[in-house]
Write an enzyme that holds these catalytic residues in place. Sequence first.
Site, PDB file in Angstrom:
ATOM      1  N   TYR A  93       0.825  -1.217   0.000  1.00 53.13           N
ATOM      2  CA  TYR A  93       0.000   0.000   0.000  1.00 53.13           C
ATOM      3  C   TYR A  93       0.848   1.252   0.000  1.00 53.13           C
ATOM      4  CZ  TYR A  93       0.789   0.957   5.021  1.00 53.13           C
ATOM      5  OH  TYR A  93       1.353   1.263   6.237  1.00 53.13           O
ATOM      6  N   LYS A  95       6.360  -1.666   1.935  1.00 55.99           N
ATOM      7  CA  LYS A  95       5.159  -1.134   2.606  1.00 55.99           C
ATOM      8  C   LYS A  95       4.046  -2.166   2.444  1.00 55.99           C
ATOM      9  CE  LYS A  95       3.113   3.461   3.404  1.00 55.99           C
ATOM     10  NZ  LYS A  95       3.266   3.413   4.854  1.00 55.99           N
ATOM     11  N   GLU A 122      12.797   2.615  13.666  1.00 53.65           N
ATOM     12  CA  GLU A 122      11.792   3.630  13.325  1.00 53.65           C
ATOM     13  C   GLU A 122      10.657   3.536  14.331  1.00 53.65           C
ATOM     14  OE1 GLU A 122       9.836   2.796   9.573  1.00 53.65           O
ATOM     15  OE2 GLU A 122       9.973   0.638   9.882  1.00 53.65           O
ATOM     16  N   LEU A 178      11.118   1.512   6.908  1.00 53.68           N
ATOM     17  CA  LEU A 178      10.449   2.016   5.709  1.00 53.68           C
ATOM     18  C   LEU A 178      11.146   3.302   5.262  1.00 53.68           C
ATOM     19  CD1 LEU A 178       7.839   1.444   3.957  1.00 53.68           C
ATOM     20  CD2 LEU A 178       6.949   3.479   5.092  1.00 53.68           C
TER      21      LEU A 178
END
Length: 283
Positions: free
Chosen positions: A30, A144, A176, A200
């Site tokens: 996505y 993702k 992250e 990411l």
Amino acid sequence: MIYLNGSFMPIEEARIPVLDRGFIFGDGVYELIPVYSRRPFRLKEHLRRLQHSLDGIRLENPHSEEEWANLIRQVISRNEGEDQSVYLQVTRGVAKRDHAFPKGVAPTVYIMSSPLLTPPRDQVATGVSAITASDNRWMRCDIKATALLPNVLLRQLAVDAGAVETVLLRDGFLTEGSASNIFLAKDGVLLAPPKSHLMLPGITYDVVLELADAHRVPFEVREISETELRGADEILLTSSTKEVLPITGLDGRPVGNGKPGPVFQRLYLLYQEYKATVMRNGG
Ligand code: PDD
């Protein structure tokens, strides 16, 4: 109004077969694209990352960049609101349940839009609190993927603790957040963990580093240890929906003096200015 496999329709009418591999396996990827004044922000970069995610799961891109841009613009124009958050998803389609890739199956393509909810003023003014947790996700966090169960569980730990985000540490190093990238500042220097398969590659992360570079905010991109995280003067969080936000409490202790610091203030203003300029120039 949403887009699903070639048609636009009200979201209430959209139907996905239960054998969709997105539902059965989380077999999809996505993107989430912020839209300001009806213009998608950094669209090219989001579509490039979509290609990276599709390559990562070995799924052919069902659309060219132009086709994606056109579909996204149509979804934006069919929805109300100047600022929107466009979510798009591609799954490996509908097939009898079997882990192996099905042959000759069309992917499912879905695009929806919701109002873009950026952080309320008081969060920007006072910062938010976060907790830390061990990063127990897989080794391809650069994809993702719609399979977000680890992120969901990690994020809920923050909610349970009355915090906004979970900052992740793998083998003693910062990766992250559960749904954001994390930076810190020490002695006026912005520090960012390097892109790798463990995080990411955030579009907002790139914008922040570009702005730091262009405006001579000292910065370093390198591995950040847990000790450095805990001794930081400032911690910042970035994402397409949260933009740039200060984390002023970590695991119940204040970060630095517990207030948003000068590096955050500078980058926040630069980000808002940059956004306004880009949108004036057509997105
Ligand atoms: N998430 N890291 C993770 C794990 C994320 O889920 C996100 C964004 C980011 C920031 O990336 P970007 O700056 O490109 O938004 C980093 C989106 C907003 C979401 O899943 O809703």
